[in-house]
Scaffold this active site. Sequence first.
Site, PDB file in Angstrom:
ATOM      1  N   GLU A  76       5.172  38.180  22.461  1.00  0.00           N
ATOM      2  CA  GLU A  76       4.886  39.381  21.667  1.00  0.00           C
ATOM      3  C   GLU A  76       3.568  39.248  20.900  1.00  0.00           C
ATOM      4  O   GLU A  76       3.541  39.352  19.676  1.00  0.00           O
ATOM      5  CB  GLU A  76       6.037  39.659  20.698  1.00  0.00           C
ATOM      6  N   GLU A  87      13.769  37.844  28.302  1.00  0.00           N
ATOM      7  CA  GLU A  87      14.843  38.115  27.339  1.00  0.00           C
ATOM      8  C   GLU A  87      15.672  39.259  27.901  1.00  0.00           C
ATOM      9  O   GLU A  87      15.119  40.252  28.373  1.00  0.00           O
ATOM     10  CB  GLU A  87      14.283  38.524  25.970  1.00  0.00           C
TER      11      GLU A  87
HETATM   12  C1  IPT Z   1      12.140  40.393  21.001  1.00  0.00           C
HETATM   13  C2  IPT Z   1      11.511  39.125  20.538  1.00  0.00           C
HETATM   14  O1  IPT Z   1      10.711  38.547  21.534  1.00  0.00           O
HETATM   15  C3  IPT Z   1      12.516  38.119  20.101  1.00  0.00           C
HETATM   16  O2  IPT Z   1      11.843  37.079  19.438  1.00  0.00           O
HETATM   17  C4  IPT Z   1      13.547  38.737  19.220  1.00  0.00           C
HETATM   18  O3  IPT Z   1      12.927  39.198  18.067  1.00  0.00           O
HETATM   19  C5  IPT Z   1      14.188  39.908  19.909  1.00  0.00           C
HETATM   20  O4  IPT Z   1      13.221  40.837  20.235  1.00  0.00           O
HETATM   21  C6  IPT Z   1      15.170  40.617  19.009  1.00  0.00           C
HETATM   22  O5  IPT Z   1      16.147  39.773  18.520  1.00  0.00           O
HETATM   23  S1  IPT Z   1      10.906  41.626  20.900  1.00  0.00           S
HETATM   24  C7  IPT Z   1      11.661  43.192  20.840  1.00  0.00           C
HETATM   25  C8  IPT Z   1      10.644  44.208  20.368  1.00  0.00           C
HETATM   26  C9  IPT Z   1      12.168  43.613  22.159  1.00  0.00           C
END
Ligand code: IPT
Length: 962
Positions: A394, A470
Amino acid sequence: MDLETFAPGSGGLAPRAALRSDAPSLDLNGTWRFRLSPTAAVPDDFAQPDHDDSGWAELPVPSHWPLHGHGSPAYTNVVYPFPVDPPHVPTENPTGDYRRVFDLPDGWSGGRLRFDGVESFARVWLNGHELGWSTGSRLPVEFDAGPFLRPGRNVLAVRVHQWSAASYLEDQDMWWLPGIFRDVTLTRSAADVFVHAGHDGRRATLSFDGPGLLDLPELGVAGLEPGVEVTVAAEPWTAETPRLYQAVVTLPGETVRLAVGFRTVSIAGGVLLVNGRPLLLKGVNRHEFHPERGRAVTYETMREDVLLMKRHNVNAVRTSHYPPHPAFLDLCDELGLWVIDECDFETHGFGQVGWRGNPTDDPRWADALLDRMRRTVERDKNHPSVIMWSLGNEAGVGRNLAVMAGWTRDRDPSRPIHYEGDWSCEHADVYSRMYASHAEVEAIGRGVEDPLDDPALDARRRAMPFLQCEYAHAMGNGPGGLAEYQELFERYPRLAGGFVWEWIDHGLAHPRHGYAYGGDYGEPVHDSNFVVDGLVFPDRTPSPGLLDLKKAFEPVGFAFGDGVVTVTDKHGFAGLAHLTFTAVVEDEGLTVAEFPLRVPAEGGEVKLTGLAELPGGGGERWLTVRAVLADDQPWAPAGHEIAWAQTPLPPATGLDGEGGGAAPGAEGGTTVSPEIGPDVGAAGSTAEAWAGVSRAGDLVVLGGAAFDLATGRLVRLFGHDVEGPRLDLWRAPTDNDRYGGLEADWRRLGLHRLTHRIDAVETGGGGLTVRTRVAPAATDLGLRAVYRWTATDGGGLRLAVEIEPEGDWPAPVPRVGLAMALPGGVERVTWFGRGPGEAYPDTGTATRVGRWSATVDDLQTPYVYPQENGHRADVRWAEFTGAGRAFRVVGEPVFGLTARRWSTAELDAATHRPDLVPGDRVHLHLDLAHQGIGTAACGPGALPAYELRVRPTTFTLRFTPS
Ligand code: IPT
């Protein structure tokens, strides 16, 4: 001042590999002297060797000072907790001064001072001489200590500032936790070695860069010179078969030992390959975390993480969002996990200001970003487990990505580059996304995703493997939708799998709150419980989500056919030879037979014979097949379950096969006489007798139950004071309900404050009929609910609730079910249905049909932020015992079961575990259906198939004394 410059540091030595060397080293961890100041404007005379620190506090190194009573932790996810004005930092800048006196062993000369991690800015003095300063919290730095070391007593002084320009590069979603939180060492090792060990599936090759000569006795390699490649007869390293070979590199002043694993990562035809075979990543995102120690994790904690992952069929880790403690990667090599090693880099908070001034696209930051990437790659380059480098998380887009990627590709062409933040993939080798929906993942799998504007980039990206760095945000109850993602990953070769967000809840141990999250330390800006979104609770107890993930990640598939089970090997490399297979037949949850299954090493069809002829106890008959470890593995003992599946069988012939009834030895309803409470009994003697129903004062008596004549509500059941079942649509919102927006819809509709209008209480036809209209105030939406109670044999009752919606319901509802309250003396529930854990429409794949038993207390899933939990699904019958009484609820055919010592309203109002205080009732929910869970806290909501819409329906249950 240095704190506010773009430069990454000064005085540090060139980065090098983390190596096991025989060169002397001195562990400088332990108790240091410590002083905290509120700003950076403090004299630095403390660095002088004779400075009097007798009035200072003591602090362990490694640690974070806010976790030892100095200041407090603070949590933000995306936003910076300070104004966005790079490279400037607040004047209020907690500054920790550290001092450590050590004695140099006799005969020692030269050496480097190594810091494996300091957050965020460290300036270092040895015996009053400044060695330099460094940033890059999760990266090592070494300073040349040689010229300033003295025989005997030496004084090391370190000043650590919480905030520095580098803080703009470290906006990861986690606690801000300053301090020297990784090891400090004085080492005389200076070696750097880069071993290249490849395997194409048949042939292994070995070479290395660096000075010295390499020996690998097990493979007959002796005196290998740098730059010379040899072919060796090595077995490949894979996460499933983590075969390591011990190599020794002899350099002029020292000897280093490396665990070498032979493996080659490649991409061909849009497929990610290792050793020439497709790789499916079954991963999790891991932050380093311990509820008392923060990111200062011990070896035991790291090992526990790896063991827990391996035991839950996880095969990959993304080190979100920084390189982990170096020992963690040794463990991944040893025990076998694929790793995406991510640079310590995130600038997410610039998104809040339209990405204006983002360091990723500002040339003034290029050195700092390159420095971070170099320190990542150089430290970790020898790990076979590391299969990709990630530029960071990010951090938007910009020209510095080219700088980082260019250097990395040049330095280590053997590993693909990962970066999710730029969807054009201009600088990456794999197409990575986060939280893409099932539909989008499927489109990418089929290669029909929307094109990029630039045709060249589009063509390049279309040839890339895809992964979700993720997905399936594991916050609170959930994640839902895991099985559906896995099905896609396994179906399309382009899909290389993904990494669930995230491994652990970062709840900090707190004296009042149990576990703390954002806001609990009075932070003016924070992101509440978004830091609590893991697959394991802060104490590393697996949550139901991890059990579901284990099921989704099973490397063995089972499919049942007529008299056969087909076993599929879904490993990438290991085959099935290390597993044994067993089958068990159960009648209503009680074992009637258990036998081994002979499964060929490559899988295939196995015949199941004679199952129908097995005599049994009656009731539903189920076959469960299991794959377990045949032998002890370094990460789990023999017998550890890897995979399982269940199928119903025809019930045993000639025996009572009716579900919900005949449990051997546990059923005797017909001989038990109904017990009505003494008050009812007394009044009953003068009761006016109706057909099957009698009147006792203000009560209606039917079967073993008594009802309030005015409201039609059940008040006594088999001798228990109860508050009768009534229709309920509400649940304490889950994090997914809350952050995904459903909760707001539901509250707007008033589903948490339904009113129950009694339209009629009628007796006749041997039963009691209660006509109601259930509706929230201020709306014309409602449900007609008719409760029809009839007596059954043996003093029991049947309840059929007919539900008829009125009006136009705009949203799904949380649940449709019945809520009732039982006396607090009810302690234990035994049920036949899915268990042992919780299950919702799109979760609970880890649960299986069986006979289970738990106390009411154990039925709770202790989410750090209290919310709906603990629902047992597809329950055929449940028996409630306690205070010398027992009764059953029997589904026609099934129901969902939740029992707690607090009400839904109390659960809803609670914000931390200790807020939930047992009351004097057991609140029982008997549910027809629940809304799916999804992962809308971050990502898609429940899939349409798991949405709960109100519709005309009838829900039937029986209550029996037992
Ligand atoms: C995403 C992040 O990469 C991760 O670190 C964590 O914050 C997660 O979200 C939420 O728990 S970024 C998000 C804008 C999809």
